[in-house]
Design a protein around this motif. Sequence first.
Motif, PDB file in Angstrom:
ATOM      1  N   ASP A   1      37.967  37.141  35.250  1.00 52.53           N
ATOM      2  CA  ASP A   1      37.353  35.847  35.505  1.00 52.53           C
ATOM      3  C   ASP A   1      35.949  35.855  34.934  1.00 52.53           C
ATOM      4  OD1 ASP A   1      37.497  37.674  37.955  1.00 52.53           O
ATOM      5  OD2 ASP A   1      35.598  36.609  38.184  1.00 52.53           O
TER       6      ASP A   1
ATOM      7  N   PHE B   1      43.260  33.127  40.395  1.00 51.78           N
ATOM      8  CA  PHE B   1      42.734  34.205  41.231  1.00 51.78           C
ATOM      9  C   PHE B   1      43.840  34.931  41.987  1.00 51.78           C
ATOM     10  CE2 PHE B   1      38.721  31.720  40.680  1.00 51.78           C
ATOM     11  CZ  PHE B   1      38.060  32.713  39.960  1.00 51.78           C
TER      12      PHE B   1
ATOM     13  N   LYS C   1      37.400  32.026  45.314  1.00 52.58           N
ATOM     14  CA  LYS C   1      37.738  33.342  44.789  1.00 52.58           C
ATOM     15  C   LYS C   1      37.786  34.396  45.904  1.00 52.58           C
ATOM     16  CE  LYS C   1      35.481  36.385  41.621  1.00 52.58           C
ATOM     17  NZ  LYS C   1      34.442  36.598  40.629  1.00 52.58           N
TER      18      LYS C   1
END
Length: 373
Positions: free
Chosen positions: A4, A194, A230
């Motif tokens: 990410d 995620f 997240k």
Amino acid sequence: MKEDGEHLIGSSAVIRELELEVQYAARSDAKILITGESGVGKEVLARLIHRQSYRSRNQLLTINCAGLPDSLLESELFGHVRGSFTGAYRDKTGLLELAHGGTIFMDEVGEMSLRMQALLLRFLETGEIQRVGGDKAQSRVDVRVIAATNRNLVEKIASRDFREDLYYRLNVIHLTVPPMRDRREDIPELLEHFLRVYSERHGVAKPQLAPDALAQLVAYRWPGNVRELKNFIERLVLKNRTGVIGVAELPSEIIPPPPVAPQTQQARNQLVSSMYERMVKGHESFWTVVYEPFMLRDMTRDDLRAMVSRGLEQTRGSYRILVQLFGMDVADYKRFLNFLRKHDCQVPFQRFRSLGRPEPSNEEPVREVSGSR
Ligand SMILES: Nc1ncnc2c1ncn2[C@@H]1O[C@H](COP(=O)(O)OP(=O)(O)OP(=O)(O)O)[C@@H](O)[C@H]1O
Ligand SMILES: [Mg+2]
């Protein structure tokens, strides 16, 4: 697999537009100001811009301007010479020099003291570095500055906490990252992303989100934005045993209380009727019979309006008589009307007046009632 932060997840119009702005910003050397709430991805944008620019051969260095005392921030940015303060045993090169040829990302720039703002402004104007304790400008450096803040700098300028001239210096290209709740269409993609990242990282099978859980997650406000999402997903992945994430697995802050206890309308009608009887025939007070079920959402506002209408029908539109009909003291008149008004349950009395002999109007109209309960 992409970590990410390497690219912007999301395909909303806002994200696509930001991607274009990033490409455009990467082509120039202009200073950039990135604004947006905490956790929206300001640092992600800064990294993308640096990576896509010709400066990516050199470093991107980051400094958080919040929470460091002035002396430390100054020496971090500009470096210091040996002996300039207790503990300065040797010369130290500052981040601006280290980032020569690259980019510096100055996070939370809105938190800088006025003194540090003046030093930064001088650097932006001249490109010259003067180390702490040094008596002259040491060197000129070529660093691109990207600044970020979650504060409203225009307000800070108005309160004289932020220098207007510095603001205009920094704000050549301005990127704004909207909060998650303003781009909910990105939420499913972020969740999926995620879920994949964290199940791979923790070596577990990727759990599936049940459709009702997904709907709740899309509707949630996400005050901490992508960072909150997240971290939330990492916890879910670690806790999950069944491979499916349903509503039951979601924490209570994400699931809003149901608007009304799940009863059928018929059951509620019966409840409302029996309450009515308890007040009108049993002379129990409205405050004991109705107040609590209403506040607990066992009855809806429509139920309460229906109950009031039924009472007004009987009193031919008189709220004063209704108060007594509903087992209350005459002195409760204002409190009762305020309660109805607060919950948007006042029913206009006029139409009940025509039902029978009009009464002399000695009441205040509902709208005009004021004062506390
Ligand atoms: N669009 C996105 N795609 C992928 N990851 C993202 C995205 N936006 C944010 N993130 C991730 O969310 C976290 C928070 O992002 P970031 O640190 O850039 O936020 P910020 O705006 O700088 O927050 P703060 O104001 O608190 O410093 C990071 O881990 C980042 O990798
Ligand atoms: Mg940040």
